[in-house]
Design an enzyme around this catalytic site. Sequence first.
Site, PDB file in Angstrom:
ATOM      1  N   ASP A   1      14.500  -1.021   1.271  1.00  0.00           N
ATOM      2  CA  ASP A   1      15.299  -1.296   2.470  1.00  0.00           C
ATOM      3  C   ASP A   1      16.230  -2.474   2.151  1.00  0.00           C
ATOM      4  OD1 ASP A   1      16.231  -1.513   5.072  1.00  0.00           O
ATOM      5  OD2 ASP A   1      14.376  -2.307   5.894  1.00  0.00           O
TER       6      ASP A   1
ATOM      7  N   GLU B   1       7.856   2.555  -5.931  1.00  0.00           N
ATOM      8  CA  GLU B   1       7.973   2.015  -4.574  1.00  0.00           C
ATOM      9  C   GLU B   1       8.177   3.152  -3.585  1.00  0.00           C
ATOM     10  OE1 GLU B   1       7.277   0.081  -2.444  1.00  0.00           O
ATOM     11  OE2 GLU B   1       8.703  -1.539  -2.128  1.00  0.00           O
ATOM     12  N   ASP B   2       7.666   2.989  -2.372  1.00  0.00           N
ATOM     13  CA  ASP B   2       7.847   4.042  -1.373  1.00  0.00           C
ATOM     14  C   ASP B   2       9.275   4.061  -0.834  1.00  0.00           C
ATOM     15  OD1 ASP B   2       7.502   1.611  -0.059  1.00  0.00           O
ATOM     16  OD2 ASP B   2       6.009   2.332   1.361  1.00  0.00           O
TER      17      ASP B   2
ATOM     18  N   PHE C   1      13.299   3.750  11.248  1.00  0.00           N
ATOM     19  CA  PHE C   1      12.008   3.419  10.650  1.00  0.00           C
ATOM     20  C   PHE C   1      11.216   4.687  10.375  1.00  0.00           C
ATOM     21  CE2 PHE C   1       7.861   1.525  10.167  1.00  0.00           C
ATOM     22  CZ  PHE C   1       8.190   0.439   9.370  1.00  0.00           C
TER      23      PHE C   1
ATOM     24  N   LYS D   1      16.952   3.451   1.392  1.00  0.00           N
ATOM     25  CA  LYS D   1      17.580   3.215   2.711  1.00  0.00           C
ATOM     26  C   LYS D   1      18.577   2.081   2.536  1.00  0.00           C
ATOM     27  CE  LYS D   1      14.963   1.581   6.231  1.00  0.00           C
ATOM     28  NZ  LYS D   1      13.910   1.654   7.267  1.00  0.00           N
TER      29      LYS D   1
ATOM     30  N   ARG E   1      -0.012   6.520   7.788  1.00  0.00           N
ATOM     31  CA  ARG E   1       0.079   6.696   6.326  1.00  0.00           C
ATOM     32  C   ARG E   1      -0.415   8.071   5.889  1.00  0.00           C
ATOM     33  NH1 ARG E   1       1.248   1.689   3.967  1.00  0.00           N
ATOM     34  NH2 ARG E   1       0.228  -0.122   4.882  1.00  0.00           N
TER      35      ARG E   1
ATOM     36  N   LYS F   1       0.818  -1.197   0.000  1.00  0.00           N
ATOM     37  CA  LYS F   1       0.000   0.000   0.000  1.00  0.00           C
ATOM     38  C   LYS F   1       0.864   1.266   0.000  1.00  0.00           C
ATOM     39  CE  LYS F   1      -3.184  -2.307   3.148  1.00  0.00           C
ATOM     40  NZ  LYS F   1      -3.651  -2.288   4.546  1.00  0.00           N
ATOM     41  N   GLY F   2       2.103   1.155   0.464  1.00  0.00           N
ATOM     42  CA  GLY F   2       2.914   2.329   0.794  1.00  0.00           C
ATOM     43  C   GLY F   2       3.117   3.338  -0.314  1.00  0.00           C
TER      44      GLY F   2
ATOM     45  N   ASP G   1       3.817   3.304   6.636  1.00  0.00           N
ATOM     46  CA  ASP G   1       3.104   2.986   7.876  1.00  0.00           C
ATOM     47  C   ASP G   1       3.979   2.290   8.904  1.00  0.00           C
ATOM     48  OD1 ASP G   1       3.294   0.447   6.439  1.00  0.00           O
ATOM     49  OD2 ASP G   1       1.905  -0.307   7.946  1.00  0.00           O
TER      50      ASP G   1
HETATM   51  P1  IMP Z   1      12.459  -4.411   1.652  1.00  0.00           P
HETATM   52  O1  IMP Z   1      11.888  -5.638   1.015  1.00  0.00           O
HETATM   53  O2  IMP Z   1      13.234  -4.727   2.906  1.00  0.00           O
HETATM   54  O3  IMP Z   1      13.243  -3.551   0.707  1.00  0.00           O
HETATM   55  O4  IMP Z   1      11.260  -3.597   2.223  1.00  0.00           O
HETATM   56  C1  IMP Z   1      10.508  -2.807   1.408  1.00  0.00           C
HETATM   57  C2  IMP Z   1       9.134  -2.593   1.957  1.00  0.00           C
HETATM   58  O5  IMP Z   1       9.119  -2.540   3.373  1.00  0.00           O
HETATM   59  C3  IMP Z   1       8.668  -1.253   1.466  1.00  0.00           C
HETATM   60  O6  IMP Z   1       7.793  -1.471   0.388  1.00  0.00           O
HETATM   61  C4  IMP Z   1       7.966  -0.659   2.640  1.00  0.00           C
HETATM   62  O7  IMP Z   1       6.584  -0.870   2.507  1.00  0.00           O
HETATM   63  C5  IMP Z   1       8.472  -1.397   3.847  1.00  0.00           C
HETATM   64  N1  IMP Z   1       9.451  -0.576   4.590  1.00  0.00           N
HETATM   65  C6  IMP Z   1      10.800  -0.671   4.581  1.00  0.00           C
HETATM   66  N2  IMP Z   1      11.367   0.260   5.371  1.00  0.00           N
HETATM   67  C7  IMP Z   1      10.335   0.960   5.888  1.00  0.00           C
HETATM   68  C8  IMP Z   1      10.254   2.102   6.769  1.00  0.00           C
HETATM   69  O8  IMP Z   1      11.252   2.685   7.253  1.00  0.00           O
HETATM   70  N3  IMP Z   1       8.989   2.537   7.042  1.00  0.00           N
HETATM   71  C9  IMP Z   1       7.864   1.979   6.549  1.00  0.00           C
HETATM   72  N4  IMP Z   1       7.896   0.929   5.706  1.00  0.00           N
HETATM   73  C10 IMP Z   1       9.117   0.427   5.390  1.00  0.00           C
HETATM   74 MG    MG Z   2       5.877  -1.087   0.466  1.00  0.00          MG
END
Ligand code: IMP
Ligand code: MG
Length: 172
Positions: free
Chosen positions: A100, A96-97, A149, A128, A162, A40-41, A156
């Site tokens: 990480d 993508e928001d 975070f 990040k 959000r 949703k982000g 969220d």
């Molecule tokens: P990844 O798979 O670890 O890259 O995570 C990506 C997803 O995790 C993103 O689409 C976000 O929805 C969520 N996410 C990662 N870091 C954060 C954060 O700092 N705040 C909120 N959502 C996060």
């Molecule tokens: Mg996301």
Amino acid sequence: MRVLVPVLTKNAIDKKVAEVARKISDDYKGKDLVLVGILKGAFVFMSDLMRCLTVPVKLDFVCASSYGTGTTTSGNIKLTKELGLDIKGKDVLIIEDIVDTGLTLAYIIDYLESFGPASVKVCALLDKRERRKAEIKIDYSCHVVGEGFLVGYGLDYAEEYRNLPEIYHLKL
Ligand code: IMP
Ligand code: MG
């Protein structure tokens, strides 16, 4: 106690969104662009970004979940909404928001490649990098952020925050 520390103002967000939208508009002139938002982000970022684009665009969404209610990805990604549009031969830009570990994007890039698009690129509001596990090329990114975070502007924590117009570091 939860504390929200300001990280990015609405003005800082808007400026970068407009700048990235200009680059995307230049790069995709004459192409068949489909934006695929990761729910949703990404929905707040995507709605602002797409309204700054000057090229024709189609939209779709996939919904990925991996987090549960914690603050690190489990790496066990599930799609709870699949792609609806036919993207064969189209130029796809994933919206993508925040990236990480990169595991979510790696999974979604593979999923979208399986439909035979002409290209798949990535646009992320926030990059990040500290915990990156999958080598992902982010073609368009607005802000590089440090560890911690973040919430607001679509992001969220356990489905809260959000709706905040700016981005904050959530201290738990
Ligand atoms: P990844 O798979 O670890 O890259 O995570 C990506 C997803 O995790 C993103 O689409 C976000 O929805 C969520 N996410 C990662 N870091 C954060 C954060 O700092 N705040 C909120 N959502 C996060
Ligand atoms: Mg996301």
